[in-house]
Design an enzyme around this catalytic site. Structure first.
Site, mmCIF file in Angstrom:
data_model
loop_
_atom_site.group_PDB
_atom_site.id
_atom_site.type_symbol
_atom_site.label_atom_id
_atom_site.label_comp_id
_atom_site.label_asym_id
_atom_site.label_seq_id
_atom_site.Cartn_x
_atom_site.Cartn_y
_atom_site.Cartn_z
ATOM 1 N N GLY A 197 10.850 38.887 -21.626
ATOM 2 C CA GLY A 197 11.128 39.536 -22.924
ATOM 3 C C GLY A 197 10.718 40.906 -22.989
ATOM 4 O O GLY A 197 10.177 41.450 -24.065
ATOM 5 N N HIS A 216 6.366 47.481 -21.669
ATOM 6 C CA HIS A 216 6.135 46.761 -20.659
ATOM 7 C C HIS A 216 6.533 47.567 -19.514
ATOM 8 O O HIS A 216 5.991 47.782 -18.059
ATOM 9 C CB HIS A 216 7.030 45.463 -20.431
ATOM 10 N N SER A 236 6.329 44.607 -29.469
ATOM 11 C CA SER A 236 5.785 43.129 -28.915
ATOM 12 C C SER A 236 7.065 42.434 -28.658
ATOM 13 O O SER A 236 7.954 42.518 -29.661
ATOM 14 C CB SER A 236 5.057 42.690 -29.858
#
Ligand code: PAF
Length: 281
Positions: free
Chosen positions: A32, A37, A185
């Site tokens: 996800g 990231h 997030s």
């Protein structure tokens, strides 16, 4: 980018890389992926020759009432993002690969796991330490990169590396934020449109608390003000001002401060923090 699903194939490939004198960075994720990231991958690329990103939704860090079954999953977008950022290997193990029967690892976490998020998620950090420890055993990276949004997790992993006497350096990157301040997030995908509009208020409350701290307001007062400003529909889990290095109360010798909080907005749990150096130490 090589996509590898088994521990044997991964270790064979990494063995060849090491034989060529290459260093290895690990970026563990649960998929996800968002821009934060991908910044972990950027950091990893500056820290080692070969970047291994892993995607594994770790069942042992979710309580039965949590979102394991619906954790956001975007495999094609994740692969594309990792290729674009230049990750060398994507490790995609199955649960069976990571947790074969009778497999245990040294993942005792200690007191820090019972604080903050650990109060409402009592098994969470044991599970995180277990899986990270397992990934360290499998990949044997020179460096591993984590985000600072999960600040408590980062401290726990640093302690784990020390306690297990591992020769792995832990690197981190600052919180990646949306343009309105909301910390990125994977779980932000759960927010409804109206919740998404309200969500930046969470980070504003932390920033207001920092400014109140810096203007000398007493801790209890600034925490109470933050609690008041995070009224409904936010459900406050905790809002704390602590020593950033120990996650315990600030003392006269504390050099770094963290303002750290967790709330629920609808079904979505949000965490955020601000770390800063104390001016009067
Ligand atoms: O931060 C996360 O995404 C996870 O807790 C981690 C470190 C990948 C372990 O499952």
């Amino acid at each position: 980018m090589r996509i590898i699903e088994t521990i044997g194939a991964l270790q064979e490939h990494l063995g060849q890389c090491r034989d060529q004198g290459k260093t290895i960075a690990l970026v563990p994720t649960m998929g996800g992926l968002h821009a934060g990231h991908l910044q972990l991958v950027d950091k990893a690329k500056t820290s080692a020759d070969i970047v291994v990103a892993s995607i594994f939704v770790n069942p042992t860090q979710f309580a039965p009432n949590e979102d394991l079954d619906k954790y956001p999953h975007s495999p094609e977008a994740d692969k594309k993002g990792l290729v674009d950022r230049g990750a060398d290997v994507l490790f995609l193990p199955s649960v069976q690969q990571i947790y074969p029967e009778n497999q245990t690892s040294d993942y005792e976490v200690g007191e820090i796991a019972a604080l903050l998020c650990g109060k409402s998620r009592p098994i969470h950090f044991d599970g995180v330490a277990q899986v990270v420890s397992r990934f360290f055993d499998i990949v044997e990276p020179d460096v591993a990169v984590f985000g600072e949004k999960d600040y408590q997790q980062l401290q726990i992993i640093k302690q784990l590396v020390k306690r297990q006497n591992r020769n792995i350096s832990i690197a981190s990157i600052e919180i990646a934020r949306e343009s309105d301040g909301l910390a990125m997030s994977t779980r932000n995908k759960y927010l409804s449109t109206s919740e998404r509009m309200l969500a930046p208020h969470f980070n504003q409350a932390l920033r207001q608390a920092k400014s109140n701290y810096e203007s000398g307001m007493a801790l209890d007062d600034l925490i109470n003000k933050a609690r008041e400003s995070l009224g409904r529909p936010f459900e406050l889990d905790y809002f704390e001002v602590l020593d950033a290095n120990t996650l315990t109360q600030i003392t006269t010798s504390s050099a770094d401060v963290i303002i750290v909080s967790a709330v629920k907005l609808g079904i979505t749990r949000l965490i955020d923090n601000i770390v800063f150096r104390r001016s009067n130490v």
